[in-house]
Design a protein around this motif. Structure first.
Motif, PDB file in Angstrom:
ATOM      1  N   PRO A 106       0.793  -1.225   0.000  1.00 26.85           N
ATOM      2  CA  PRO A 106       0.000   0.000   0.000  1.00 26.85           C
ATOM      3  C   PRO A 106       0.827   1.277   0.000  1.00 26.85           C
ATOM      4  O   PRO A 106       0.287   2.336  -0.303  1.00 26.85           O
ATOM      5  N   TYR A 107       2.107   1.198   0.374  1.00 28.30           N
ATOM      6  CA  TYR A 107       2.867   2.434   0.577  1.00 28.30           C
ATOM      7  C   TYR A 107       3.925   2.629  -0.503  1.00 28.30           C
ATOM      8  O   TYR A 107       4.477   1.663  -1.029  1.00 28.30           O
ATOM      9  N   ASP A 108       4.247   3.878  -0.795  1.00 26.56           N
ATOM     10  CA  ASP A 108       5.270   4.195  -1.778  1.00 26.56           C
ATOM     11  C   ASP A 108       6.662   3.862  -1.246  1.00 26.56           C
ATOM     12  O   ASP A 108       7.480   3.314  -1.959  1.00 26.56           O
ATOM     13  N   ARG A 109       6.902   4.188   0.016  1.00 26.96           N
ATOM     14  CA  ARG A 109       8.217   3.884   0.608  1.00 26.96           C
ATOM     15  C   ARG A 109       8.445   2.381   0.539  1.00 26.96           C
ATOM     16  O   ARG A 109       7.645   1.590   1.037  1.00 26.96           O
ATOM     17  N   ASP A 110       9.591   1.982  -0.019  1.00 30.63           N
ATOM     18  CA  ASP A 110       9.807   0.552  -0.219  1.00 30.63           C
ATOM     19  C   ASP A 110       9.983  -0.208   1.092  1.00 30.63           C
ATOM     20  O   ASP A 110       9.597  -1.364   1.205  1.00 30.63           O
ATOM     21  N   GLY A 111      10.531   0.435   2.092  1.00 28.08           N
ATOM     22  CA  GLY A 111      10.747  -0.250   3.368  1.00 28.08           C
ATOM     23  C   GLY A 111       9.461  -0.750   4.004  1.00 28.08           C
ATOM     24  O   GLY A 111       9.477  -1.594   4.892  1.00 28.08           O
ATOM     25  N   GLU A 112       8.317  -0.232   3.562  1.00 23.84           N
ATOM     26  CA  GLU A 112       7.046  -0.632   4.182  1.00 23.84           C
ATOM     27  C   GLU A 112       6.620  -2.030   3.769  1.00 23.84           C
ATOM     28  O   GLU A 112       5.827  -2.675   4.467  1.00 23.84           O
ATOM     29  N   GLY A 113       7.098  -2.474   2.615  1.00 20.85           N
ATOM     30  CA  GLY A 113       6.853  -3.852   2.209  1.00 20.85           C
ATOM     31  C   GLY A 113       5.387  -4.203   2.068  1.00 20.85           C
ATOM     32  O   GLY A 113       4.541  -3.356   1.774  1.00 20.85           O
ATOM     33  N   GLU A 114       5.075  -5.475   2.308  1.00 18.24           N
ATOM     34  CA  GLU A 114       3.728  -5.982   2.061  1.00 18.24           C
ATOM     35  C   GLU A 114       2.841  -5.913   3.301  1.00 18.24           C
ATOM     36  O   GLU A 114       3.296  -6.090   4.426  1.00 18.24           O
ATOM     37  N   TRP A 115       1.542  -5.714   3.036  1.00 18.58           N
ATOM     38  CA  TRP A 115       0.523  -5.696   4.076  1.00 18.58           C
ATOM     39  C   TRP A 115      -0.612  -6.618   3.639  1.00 18.58           C
ATOM     40  O   TRP A 115      -0.735  -6.970   2.474  1.00 18.58           O
ATOM     41  N   ILE A 116      -1.458  -6.966   4.614  1.00 20.20           N
ATOM     42  CA  ILE A 116      -2.569  -7.856   4.300  1.00 20.20           C
ATOM     43  C   ILE A 116      -3.874  -7.241   4.803  1.00 20.20           C
ATOM     44  O   ILE A 116      -3.899  -6.607   5.857  1.00 20.20           O
ATOM     45  N   ALA A 117      -4.948  -7.407   4.021  1.00 25.61           N
ATOM     46  CA  ALA A 117      -6.276  -6.922   4.435  1.00 25.61           C
ATOM     47  C   ALA A 117      -7.252  -8.089   4.391  1.00 25.61           C
ATOM     48  O   ALA A 117      -7.245  -8.882   3.443  1.00 25.61           O
ATOM     49  N   VAL A 118      -8.090  -8.178   5.428  1.00 29.55           N
ATOM     50  CA  VAL A 118      -9.149  -9.191   5.469  1.00 29.55           C
ATOM     51  C   VAL A 118     -10.481  -8.462   5.615  1.00 29.55           C
ATOM     52  O   VAL A 118     -10.639  -7.633   6.519  1.00 29.55           O
ATOM     53  N   ALA A 119     -11.428  -8.740   4.719  1.00 30.79           N
ATOM     54  CA  ALA A 119     -12.764  -8.138   4.838  1.00 30.79           C
ATOM     55  C   ALA A 119     -13.826  -9.225   4.882  1.00 30.79           C
ATOM     56  O   ALA A 119     -13.690 -10.272   4.242  1.00 30.79           O
ATOM     57  N   PHE A 120     -14.870  -8.959   5.673  1.00 30.84           N
ATOM     58  CA  PHE A 120     -16.070  -9.804   5.711  1.00 30.84           C
ATOM     59  C   PHE A 120     -17.274  -8.941   5.384  1.00 30.84           C
ATOM     60  O   PHE A 120     -17.360  -7.788   5.816  1.00 30.84           O
ATOM     61  N   TYR A 121     -18.242  -9.499   4.652  1.00 33.99           N
ATOM     62  CA  TYR A 121     -19.537  -8.833   4.466  1.00 33.99           C
ATOM     63  C   TYR A 121     -20.613  -9.912   4.351  1.00 33.99           C
ATOM     64  O   TYR A 121     -20.410 -10.927   3.680  1.00 33.99           O
ATOM     65  N   GLY A 122     -21.730  -9.682   4.995  1.00 35.25           N
ATOM     66  CA  GLY A 122     -22.819 -10.643   4.899  1.00 35.25           C
ATOM     67  C   GLY A 122     -23.884 -10.322   5.913  1.00 35.25           C
ATOM     68  O   GLY A 122     -24.200  -9.150   6.132  1.00 35.25           O
ATOM     69  N   THR A 123     -24.428 -11.368   6.542  1.00 41.53           N
ATOM     70  CA  THR A 123     -25.509 -11.146   7.496  1.00 41.53           C
ATOM     71  C   THR A 123     -25.183 -11.780   8.837  1.00 41.53           C
ATOM     72  O   THR A 123     -24.445 -12.752   8.928  1.00 41.53           O
ATOM     73  N   ILE A 124     -25.775 -11.218   9.878  1.00 39.33           N
ATOM     74  CA  ILE A 124     -25.705 -11.787  11.223  1.00 39.33           C
ATOM     75  C   ILE A 124     -27.111 -11.738  11.781  1.00 39.33           C
ATOM     76  O   ILE A 124     -27.843 -10.771  11.544  1.00 39.33           O
TER      77      ILE A 124
END
Lengths: 145, 145, 145, 145, 145, 145
Positions: free
Chosen positions: C108-126
């Motif tokens: 997500p970031y321009d600075r190379d030192g930031e490296g990789e990140w992960i995103a988890v999303a949920f959508y539905g019903t409860i």
């Protein structure tokens, strides 16, 4: 507090008082719909289920309107926060509860637009699953319906 | 419940009942020490402080013994979990509380080794900081002392 | 926000949009690795397990490097906090969820030192374990990997 | 800190140090009662139960006095908050713990009115139910008894 | 536990042991980077800030790489969950903490892909803002970096 | 999901999508009332207040009916649980948020008895109070009104 009908106070009294102690409050109880029950378990699911079943069977809420189930469910959860004091999973933590519960439905506010609200109260004991190793606990949840 | 003295129930009644409604319970109140007070605030620190100050000034707990302060503090926090329903920081969340509180100290158990316990109850309103935009709330905390 | 790639937004869109609605975002999705899946259960363990299994099987994270499992696990937990709104144990509270999930990995970031990140999303019903007695819910968790 | 006996520090050292590393602290341990044990599980109930059983069997607390069980139980819960970092239900969240525990009972304060206190410490690992996919964790709970 | 370097245990010992008690562990400390500090406050923000400042100033983490700040921040929060036992807002609840803290950075795992991890430990006292009305507390947080 | 109008999905899209990306959803938005706004702060009170003020000023809810305020308030709190991932006090923990918010009011269910519901969504960044040291975050809360 200028509320016309204190549904929370009535729910609390219905769970904490013995039948004879309730006599002075009978007139106030005429202004609301309510049901009573008991739930004893180490498992919060069973407590929630007992209240939902009683409230539907005794027609305090409608079984087929989701918004009434939704309102009651959140009022139960809030009351259980009081019972478990912030640890709703505590029932799963080697403790057992023996609870009396009351669901009260009424119109607490003078302004007509406020409509109906629901109160759920629990009172009883929480403790180790051994007779006598327990202390009192209670909780109250309130929601618009 | 075979408890000799229900300190939790008495604390709850002291906060929910009007003075004249309390009359039938006066005899039971002779078996315990208790104090009453009021706290209205958007800030939970002030509520905690009001209870601690009242309990020390009216000698329900000793000011110089840390274990009594420790016991009362945790009973207050547990009662506030009921008031705020799991969000003790809620007082800082644009809501205001107007609470009556009671601290009750007594011997709930027949076995003498169990000694003294303390109950803290709150009852009142929580809501937006605007008169009338509020509903009832309560909480009960119990600890050995 | 000056982020080069919005992994959180992409994860959210992957779970909320129908396939045809996703078309305008296809180009953005080329910059990330992602996987999709579904989990329906009354039990949060099964939801966590479904996401971990999908992410490993589709090689979004490495199965044998613990730090990747650790990073994903905390992103899942954070997303579930949104789904259950502070009550992660709620799945055990007589409610059932029907969720679509997405795991997105990118830089997500321009600075190379930031490296990789992960995103988890949920959508539905409860909701109650009855068809129709439910409402929408969602959650998003993000972590460095 | 001017405490005479640091029951918390001793509980922490009992769980983190190897036997030979504990030698320099043997003299301090003479001032307290303590017991040690291990609990490995995906289930927090079993961890709680293991500590309660050990503490009663080795007579750190009395089996028949509820206030001692109550005090120990809350100290265990507080220590588990550290282990699970605010998610006491986490043991039910596809993670497993391998913990060493210590219960220490003593008089930490010079003032005699303060009496006895109890400390519970855990140290070990928490992680995925796969060998090596885990990191260290610990927790400490303290209560008056 | 087959970890090569126990960064959590070292962080715990750095905060609980006196200087002379630490001597036997000096060799283990050569394998890691660490810094020490103190924070005393009624305010958790100041505690967080003290740790972040110390870790950056002593170059345990890089000031300009966000992922390192993010990793440290979550390790601090997790350690504070242990200190406050699930009530991170407790510092705002009329209690004060006097804490020693340690940040340890190292490679706990043999597999090279696991890279570096960070441990944050706190040890000290929590209690009423009055000298002596306090008890021990500690917390440990661990994260990949 | 057989819901007629997905108020949650619409609230999420209103906060995550740029204006031009929203075009395909304009028709769906005709079925609901909604308002949009921004809130940037280290303080959750200000965020709550910004949403309440916008929703009242743009007449999404009535200013004088408490049950509407009560419903919105709980929907906001639930959405903030997602933003702060279980630590609603986190805004007070040295982090700052920059959020876009949407409040959507509509009739999600076919059954007429279900009436109106409200959805609150947040999307933006959370992080250290330094530009760039932040990541995405979002939350969704839904309530009957």
């Amino acid at each position: 507090m200028s509320q016309r009908v204190k549904i929370g106070k009535l729910a609390v009294l219905l769970t904490t008082l013995e039948e004879e102690e309730l006599a002075p409050f009978e007139k106030q109880l005429e202004d609301v719909d309510f049901c009573l029950g008991r739930a004893g378990s180490m498992n919060m699911q069973k407590v929630i289920s007992a209240v939902e079943t009683a409230a539907k069977r005794q027609q305090i809420i409608s079984e087929i309107v989701y918004r009434e189930t939704h309102s009651l469910y959140h009022a139960i959860l809030e009351a259980l926060e009081g019972v478990t004091r912030g640890q709703i999973a505590i029932g799963d933590m080697m403790r057992t509860v023996g609870l009396k519960f009351a669901v009260v439905r009424g119109k607490p506010y003078d302004r007509d637009g406020e409509g109906e609200w629901i109160a759920v109260a629990f009172y009883g004991t929480i403790g180790a699953p051994v007779k006598g190793l327990e202390h009192e606990t209670m909780g109250l949840g309130i929601n618009h319906i």
